[in-house]
Design a protein around this motif. Structure first.
Motif, mmCIF file in Angstrom:
data_model
loop_
_atom_site.group_PDB
_atom_site.id
_atom_site.type_symbol
_atom_site.label_atom_id
_atom_site.label_comp_id
_atom_site.label_asym_id
_atom_site.label_seq_id
_atom_site.Cartn_x
_atom_site.Cartn_y
_atom_site.Cartn_z
ATOM 1 N N ILE A 56 51.477 -21.636 128.546
ATOM 2 C CA ILE A 56 50.764 -20.925 129.619
ATOM 3 C C ILE A 56 50.686 -21.824 130.853
ATOM 4 C CG2 ILE A 56 48.578 -19.896 130.341
ATOM 5 C CD1 ILE A 56 48.079 -19.210 127.341
ATOM 6 N N VAL A 57 50.353 -23.104 130.647
ATOM 7 C CA VAL A 57 50.266 -24.041 131.779
ATOM 8 C C VAL A 57 51.619 -24.129 132.487
ATOM 9 C CG1 VAL A 57 49.925 -26.466 132.428
ATOM 10 C CG2 VAL A 57 48.388 -25.396 130.758
ATOM 11 N N GLY A 67 45.015 -18.718 139.376
ATOM 12 C CA GLY A 67 43.887 -18.637 138.453
ATOM 13 C C GLY A 67 44.257 -18.962 137.020
ATOM 14 N N VAL A 68 45.389 -18.467 136.552
ATOM 15 C CA VAL A 68 45.803 -18.747 135.179
ATOM 16 C C VAL A 68 46.113 -20.230 135.027
ATOM 17 C CG1 VAL A 68 47.603 -18.341 133.451
ATOM 18 C CG2 VAL A 68 46.597 -16.412 134.682
ATOM 19 N N PHE A 69 46.916 -20.772 135.946
ATOM 20 C CA PHE A 69 47.258 -22.197 135.855
ATOM 21 C C PHE A 69 46.002 -23.066 135.880
ATOM 22 C CE2 PHE A 69 47.965 -26.363 137.683
ATOM 23 C CZ PHE A 69 48.925 -26.865 136.827
ATOM 24 N N ASN A 70 45.135 -22.832 136.836
ATOM 25 C CA ASN A 70 43.965 -23.709 136.985
ATOM 26 C C ASN A 70 43.084 -23.707 135.745
ATOM 27 O OD1 ASN A 70 44.573 -24.676 139.536
ATOM 28 N ND2 ASN A 70 43.454 -23.057 140.596
ATOM 29 N N ASN A 71 42.821 -22.540 135.196
ATOM 30 C CA ASN A 71 41.968 -22.492 134.004
ATOM 31 C C ASN A 71 42.679 -23.050 132.775
ATOM 32 O OD1 ASN A 71 39.309 -21.251 134.754
ATOM 33 N ND2 ASN A 71 40.678 -19.710 135.625
ATOM 34 N N ALA A 72 43.974 -22.702 132.613
ATOM 35 C CA ALA A 72 44.709 -23.192 131.434
ATOM 36 C C ALA A 72 44.866 -24.711 131.490
ATOM 37 C CB ALA A 72 46.078 -22.515 131.354
ATOM 38 N N ALA A 73 45.226 -25.244 132.654
ATOM 39 C CA ALA A 73 45.419 -26.694 132.764
ATOM 40 C C ALA A 73 44.089 -27.427 132.586
ATOM 41 C CB ALA A 73 46.060 -27.049 134.104
ATOM 42 N N GLN A 74 43.010 -26.846 133.093
ATOM 43 C CA GLN A 74 41.709 -27.491 132.889
ATOM 44 C C GLN A 74 41.306 -27.503 131.408
ATOM 45 O OE1 GLN A 74 41.057 -29.582 135.109
ATOM 46 N NE2 GLN A 74 39.013 -28.958 135.767
#
Ligand code: FE
Length: 206
Positions: A56-57, A67-74
């Motif tokens: 996903i990241v 939004g997907v990248f930021n939450n998944a990477a966090q």
């Protein structure tokens, strides 16, 4: 298949007095959990829903909506960060990792000074990392949710320098927090295990 909030590898009060239970209640129970909840809401009924967190990241890296990248990477970064801390951490690594740190930075003292400087000077929210790329170790910092593995680097150790990581315990004194991280909490056993894993995946690929 929803992404799960991984359990903390220790109790909420296990890092006291260096990181308070109150900090972990918020950092793990509110911030980290918040990333998991927001990601799961964003990926429900999409192709991401069937992918691993790492995929996903990687696959959301260039998305217009970050939004997907930021939450998944966090989520990935925090899973890694909890394992970069240990109630019996700090001090200096031993064995191959110690030798590589000497080779790459000159000495552990030089590594310590540079890591402290970089973590302290990272502007705004982000992360300081010890990474391996090829035969050498290096240090990097990333802003916001950015993470080394999307840049071809393998993380060995990280320090979360978002204010939420230290404000309740140290207020604005990030240098004190980073000093505590290095001196009392850095999990060199986990970093050594990551180095071994990186080495074995390189030899598997060869
Ligand atoms: Fe954080």
């Amino acid at each position: 298949m929803a992404v799960e909030l991984a359990p903390l590898p220790y109790d909420l009060d296990a890092l006291e007095p260096h990181i308070s239970a109150r900090t972990l209640e918020f950092h793990y129970g509110k911030h980290h959990k918040g990333y998991v909840d927001k990601l799961n809401a964003a990926i429900a009924d999409t192709d991401y829903d069937k992918q691993s967190l790492e995929s996903i990241v990687q696959n959301s890296l260039d998305a217009v909506d970050s939004g997907v990248f930021n939450n998944a990477a966090q989520i990935w970064n925090h899973d890694f960060f909890w394992n970069s801390l240990s109630p019996s951490g700090g001090g200096e690594p031993t064995g191959e990792l110690a030798e590589l740190i000497d080779d790459s930075f000159g000495s552990f003292a030089a590594f310590h000074e540079e890591f402290h400087t970089r973590a302290t000077k990272q502007f705004g929210s982000g992360w300081a990392w010890l990474v391996v790329a090829g035969d050498k170790l290096s240090m990097t910092t990333t802003a916001n949710a950015d993470t080394p593995f999307v840049h071809g680097q393998t993380a060995l150790l990280t320090c979360d320098v978002w204010e939420h990581a230290y404000y309740l315990d140290h207020q604005n004194r990030r240098p004190d927090y980073v000093k505590t991280f290095l001196g009392k909490l850095a999990n060199w056993d986990h970093a050594t295990a990551q180095l071994k894993e990186a080495r074995s995946s390189v030899s598997r690929a060869a």
